[in-house]
Design a protein around this motif. Structure first.
Motif, mmCIF file in Angstrom:
data_model
loop_
_atom_site.group_PDB
_atom_site.id
_atom_site.type_symbol
_atom_site.label_atom_id
_atom_site.label_comp_id
_atom_site.label_asym_id
_atom_site.label_seq_id
_atom_site.Cartn_x
_atom_site.Cartn_y
_atom_site.Cartn_z
ATOM 1 N N ALA A 170 0.826 -1.209 0.000
ATOM 2 C CA ALA A 170 0.000 0.000 0.000
ATOM 3 C C ALA A 170 0.858 1.255 0.000
ATOM 4 C CB ALA A 170 -0.913 0.003 1.219
ATOM 5 N N ARG A 171 0.204 2.390 -0.236
ATOM 6 C CA ARG A 171 0.808 3.708 -0.102
ATOM 7 C C ARG A 171 -0.023 4.511 0.896
ATOM 8 N NH1 ARG A 171 4.427 5.351 -4.072
ATOM 9 N NH2 ARG A 171 4.756 3.801 -5.723
ATOM 10 N N ALA A 172 0.625 5.407 1.612
ATOM 11 C CA ALA A 172 -0.090 6.233 2.582
ATOM 12 C C ALA A 172 -0.930 7.280 1.872
ATOM 13 C CB ALA A 172 0.913 6.912 3.511
ATOM 14 N N GLY A 173 -2.143 7.499 2.355
ATOM 15 C CA GLY A 173 -3.008 8.529 1.807
ATOM 16 C C GLY A 173 -2.633 9.902 2.341
ATOM 17 N N SER A 174 -3.267 10.934 1.784
ATOM 18 C CA SER A 174 -2.913 12.311 2.133
ATOM 19 C C SER A 174 -3.232 12.646 3.586
ATOM 20 C CB SER A 174 -3.641 13.285 1.205
ATOM 21 O OG SER A 174 -5.054 13.106 1.305
ATOM 22 N N LEU A 175 -4.159 11.935 4.200
ATOM 23 C CA LEU A 175 -4.511 12.214 5.582
ATOM 24 C C LEU A 175 -3.547 11.593 6.591
ATOM 25 C CD1 LEU A 175 -8.407 11.750 5.512
ATOM 26 C CD2 LEU A 175 -7.093 13.881 5.432
ATOM 27 N N THR A 176 -2.652 10.743 6.113
ATOM 28 C CA THR A 176 -1.733 10.044 7.011
ATOM 29 C C THR A 176 -0.471 10.862 7.231
ATOM 30 O OG1 THR A 176 -2.525 7.888 6.250
ATOM 31 C CG2 THR A 176 -0.393 7.934 7.364
ATOM 32 N N ASP A 177 -0.151 11.128 8.490
ATOM 33 C CA ASP A 177 1.113 11.773 8.863
ATOM 34 C C ASP A 177 2.163 10.673 8.985
ATOM 35 O OD1 ASP A 177 3.279 12.968 10.091
ATOM 36 O OD2 ASP A 177 2.064 14.228 11.414
ATOM 37 N N VAL A 178 2.921 10.468 7.907
ATOM 38 C CA VAL A 178 3.862 9.346 7.868
ATOM 39 C C VAL A 178 4.966 9.525 8.901
ATOM 40 C CG1 VAL A 178 5.478 8.058 6.434
ATOM 41 C CG2 VAL A 178 3.344 8.882 5.453
ATOM 42 N N ASP A 179 5.434 10.758 9.095
ATOM 43 C CA ASP A 179 6.475 10.985 10.109
ATOM 44 C C ASP A 179 5.996 10.519 11.482
ATOM 45 O OD1 ASP A 179 7.791 12.136 8.020
ATOM 46 O OD2 ASP A 179 8.039 14.109 8.940
ATOM 47 N N ALA A 180 4.766 10.883 11.843
ATOM 48 C CA ALA A 180 4.213 10.483 13.137
ATOM 49 C C ALA A 180 4.009 8.973 13.196
ATOM 50 C CB ALA A 180 2.894 11.204 13.391
ATOM 51 N N MET A 181 3.569 8.388 12.097
ATOM 52 C CA MET A 181 3.362 6.942 12.054
ATOM 53 C C MET A 181 4.679 6.200 12.296
ATOM 54 S SD MET A 181 1.822 4.611 8.952
ATOM 55 C CE MET A 181 3.299 4.803 7.921
ATOM 56 N N VAL A 182 5.746 6.690 11.679
ATOM 57 C CA VAL A 182 7.062 6.065 11.858
ATOM 58 C C VAL A 182 7.519 6.192 13.310
ATOM 59 C CG1 VAL A 182 9.507 6.316 11.286
ATOM 60 C CG2 VAL A 182 7.798 6.264 9.460
ATOM 61 N N ARG A 183 7.316 7.363 13.892
ATOM 62 C CA ARG A 183 7.721 7.556 15.294
ATOM 63 C C ARG A 183 6.942 6.636 16.229
ATOM 64 N NH1 ARG A 183 7.381 13.050 13.829
ATOM 65 N NH2 ARG A 183 5.398 13.247 14.965
#
Length: 272
Positions: A170-183
């Motif tokens: 999958a790819r992250a959608g625009s609503l997903t804060d990837v930086d926060a998800m990684v943390r």
């Protein structure tokens, strides 16, 4: 081994087996030879590993199918097995091809969702352990992610859990804060600490004077630093992520140690 400065905690106990694997990876892998046990003892002496400890480690490694014995007259030689060859090739790929810096990420994630019966504590532990080893981090509940394409299906199948897990790309959608998800999914502090410790250990005067001992120890400690790194995309990591500096230092030192280390090994090693 004789160090000129205090070692960081994560490098305080490099096991003789790990150092011997580095030795066989450097000088035996893909050569189809076996090394005289006396030569291995000579190499380990440079690492401050006693003859007794070396012989015990060789025996344990042979018992674990990491080494095979071969006799020639009264002499015993040791060579690689299929298992150790696979382990060393994987380590070589991890060090030289994959690397510690993921700056070519294509934006995809591997997602694994699982749901196991409450009573399956052991299976849950085994699955989580293997997922973490493969670079996955937990988002929530039974949903784990890893950057890029990871063969999660093989992990699930090896544990007999096909009926309890699903794997997606999958790819992250625009609503997903990837930086926060990684943390949230990964312990970035612990990951960074391994690289900072490596830089502290090797960034000044060499902690080992013997080039062969230094090269083997350097490689073992670098592999220890990167082995559990999920190779997160650099664009989603804190600024000045230490993996880049640590990898540059490792490669510079490895290149410098290689000629004298190989010259010493050529004199010491008796092969069959």
């Amino acid at each position: 081994m004789t160090a000129v400065k205090k070692m960081p905690n994560i490098f305080r106990m490099v096991q003789p087996q790990t150092l011997l694997l580095m030795f066989f990876g450097d000088f035996v892998l893909d050569r189809q030879v076996c090394v005289f046990s006396g030569s291995v003892i000579d190499v380990c002496a440079r690492l401050d590993i006693s003859e007794h400890a070396t012989r015990s480690t060789l025996t344990r490694m042979a018992g674990r199918d990491l080494l095979r014995r071969e006799r020639s007259g009264r002499r015993v030689y040791f060579g690689l097995t299929e298992r150790s060859t696979e382990i060393l090739r994987d380590g070589r790929t991890r060090i030289w091809e994959t690397g510690a810096v993921n700056d070519g990420w294509d934006g995809t994630w591997t997602l694994l969702s699982f749901s196991l019966p409450e009573a399956w504590q052991r299976q849950r532990h085994d699955l989580r352990s293997q997922l973490a080893w493969a670079g996955f981090g937990p988002i929530q509940g039974g949903l784990w992610i890893a950057p890029g394409a990871v063969d999660a299906q093989q992990i699930v199948s090896s544990l007999g859990l096909n009926a309890h897990a699903r794997v997606f790309t999958a790819r992250a959608g625009s609503l997903t804060d990837v930086d926060a998800m990684v943390r949230d999914a990964y312990d970035l502090t612990a990951l960074a600490a391994r690289y900072e410790a490596f830089l502290d250990r090797w960034g000044g005067p060499s902690p080992l004077r013997d080039p062969l001992a230094a090269r083997l120890t350097l490689t073992a400690e670098w592999l220890e630093a990167i082995r559990r790194d999920p190779r997160l995309p650099v664009e989603h990591l804190p600024p000045d992520w230490p993996a880049r500096r640590a990898q540059k230092l490792f490669r510079e030192l490895e290149s410098a140690y290689r000629p004298p280390a190989y010259a010493i090994a050529e004199e010491l090693l008796q092969v069959l």
